[in-house]
Design a protein around this motif. Structure first.
Motif, mmCIF file in Angstrom:
data_model
loop_
_atom_site.group_PDB
_atom_site.id
_atom_site.type_symbol
_atom_site.label_atom_id
_atom_site.label_comp_id
_atom_site.label_asym_id
_atom_site.label_seq_id
_atom_site.Cartn_x
_atom_site.Cartn_y
_atom_site.Cartn_z
ATOM 1 N N UNK A 1 0.838 -1.207 0.000
ATOM 2 C CA UNK A 1 0.000 0.000 0.000
ATOM 3 C C UNK A 1 0.869 1.252 0.000
ATOM 4 N N UNK A 35 2.192 -0.288 9.308
ATOM 5 C CA UNK A 35 3.610 -0.625 9.459
ATOM 6 C C UNK A 35 4.348 -0.302 8.165
ATOM 7 N N UNK A 36 5.375 0.573 8.250
ATOM 8 C CA UNK A 36 6.112 0.904 7.038
ATOM 9 C C UNK A 36 7.032 2.086 7.236
ATOM 10 N N UNK A 37 7.121 2.929 6.213
ATOM 11 C CA UNK A 37 7.967 4.114 6.287
ATOM 12 C C UNK A 37 7.206 5.335 5.774
ATOM 13 N N UNK A 100 10.100 6.115 10.353
ATOM 14 C CA UNK A 100 9.506 4.798 10.530
ATOM 15 C C UNK A 100 8.056 4.953 10.988
ATOM 16 N N UNK A 101 7.157 4.182 10.367
ATOM 17 C CA UNK A 101 5.744 4.141 10.766
ATOM 18 C C UNK A 101 5.498 2.804 11.468
ATOM 19 N N UNK A 102 4.905 2.853 12.646
ATOM 20 C CA UNK A 102 4.556 1.625 13.363
ATOM 21 C C UNK A 102 3.293 1.873 14.182
ATOM 22 N N UNK A 107 7.110 6.744 14.422
ATOM 23 C CA UNK A 107 7.892 6.277 15.564
ATOM 24 C C UNK A 107 9.045 7.263 15.777
ATOM 25 N N UNK A 132 4.450 4.402 2.806
ATOM 26 C CA UNK A 132 4.585 3.119 2.099
ATOM 27 C C UNK A 132 4.607 2.013 3.139
ATOM 28 N N UNK A 134 2.130 -1.457 4.938
ATOM 29 C CA UNK A 134 0.965 -2.349 4.899
ATOM 30 C C UNK A 134 0.017 -2.069 6.054
ATOM 31 N N UNK B 2 7.240 -6.283 5.672
ATOM 32 C CA UNK B 2 8.014 -5.299 6.421
ATOM 33 C C UNK B 2 8.293 -5.812 7.821
ATOM 34 N N UNK B 4 10.306 -4.650 11.721
ATOM 35 C CA UNK B 4 10.938 -3.609 12.537
ATOM 36 C C UNK B 4 11.802 -4.257 13.608
ATOM 37 N N UNK B 130 14.156 -0.560 10.080
ATOM 38 C CA UNK B 130 12.943 -0.945 9.365
ATOM 39 C C UNK B 130 13.363 -1.535 8.016
ATOM 40 N N UNK B 132 11.934 -3.215 4.426
ATOM 41 C CA UNK B 132 10.707 -3.176 3.621
ATOM 42 C C UNK B 132 11.025 -3.767 2.259
ATOM 43 N N UNK C 134 4.179 0.283 -6.264
ATOM 44 C CA UNK C 134 3.194 -0.581 -6.928
ATOM 45 C C UNK C 134 2.840 -0.047 -8.321
#
Lengths: 134, 134, 134
Positions: A1, A35-37, A100-102, A107, A132, A134, B2, B4, B130, B132, C134
């Motif tokens: 995603x 969860x991603x960046x 970082x996305x968590x 994060x 970016x 999921x 992904x 972490x 992270x 990915x 994507x």
């Protein structure tokens, strides 16, 4: 995603730090990505983005003071617009940060904020946020 | 996909370079991701992360020496903690590096290592990784 | 989806800026990825990559002039290869940039170009491009 977002900031001085953590957080929340960046990207050549302390406004003031000492305006510069000092700062600080996305949020460390750094204001500037994951 | 990961380092001097390439490699291997990227993120505001030579320890020593020349402690600084020089270095070197993952490992140049750069130690610091990709 | 690409550049001076925007754009187009990110990575320790103005060649010349003022060669340096000034510049400018891909192309500002920055040439250098999305 993946999701792309955009927002604007308005600087008021030639050199200015603007805290955009809230705008970036909103872009992450809107994306629905857990969860991603997250890439915060400044599409300009005399402004940048960095992470630094959010508690004491003197930190941004001190860093700006030293950036101007490191990159002063110089008579040797040839660029006719006369803002080469701002172009130097942009390449030193950098046009993007990757975060970082968590858990659906940024994060960040306890003291970290996302700062847009204006080096040739006042101007209206655009900031792009790509999330970016999921 | 992904993943972490997180690990700690302990700095012993005020300014210190610590090679964390092995820790980052382990995080990539543990993720099971074969092709993608790896973001190494430092959640602090007086420490950073960079890539530089791994063969001669004098390189880190020389870069540190010059960073302190570029960003000295100054009487004009107002931040009451007295570590504005470290905050400047953090915005110059940057809080993260984005690396390429291929064949399930970091794709680094022959002489490249991932260095955690302490600017206000000694402290125990956290580093986030992270990964990915697919 | 993810794709890895590689190309070479040949620098002719010790310090030189080379516009690689076209090569990076081709890597993005070849990947077939429409929405995501693009990491431009330099696997060397005396060269870097940055974004800066593409219209007036004096900008790169002025930034280079100032980088050499910020990071001169110094007698105090111990690294035996004698190029510590280049290693300092590499950690200041950084080994990678993370760009946004949208509509199958790089999303750059009007004045932004991707510059490979040589600090210890002349040499033949490699640049890696990882596209993810994507």
């Amino acid at each position: 995603m993946t999701e792309l977002n955009e927002f604007s900031v308005r600087s008021r001085g030639r050199n200015e730090w603007i805290d955009v953590t809230g705008d970036v957080r909103r872009a992450v929340a809107d994306s629905g990505i857990k969860e991603g960046i997250c890439v915060v990207f400044v599409p300009h050549t005399t402004a940048a983005v960095t992470l630094n302390e959010n508690a004491d406004p003197d930190v941004g003031r001190d860093v700006n003071l030293q950036l101007s000492a490191i990159s002063p305006d110089r008579p040797e510069f040839r660029h006719s617009e006369g803002n080469s000092d701002a172009h130097v700062k942009t390449s030193l600080v950098g046009p993007s940060v990757t975060l970082i996305v968590s858990g659906g949020d940024l994060l960040l460390g306890t003291w970290q904020a996302v700062w847009f750094t204006e080096f040739d204001g006042p101007r209206t500037r655009k900031i792009l946020v790509r999330v970016l994951g999921e």
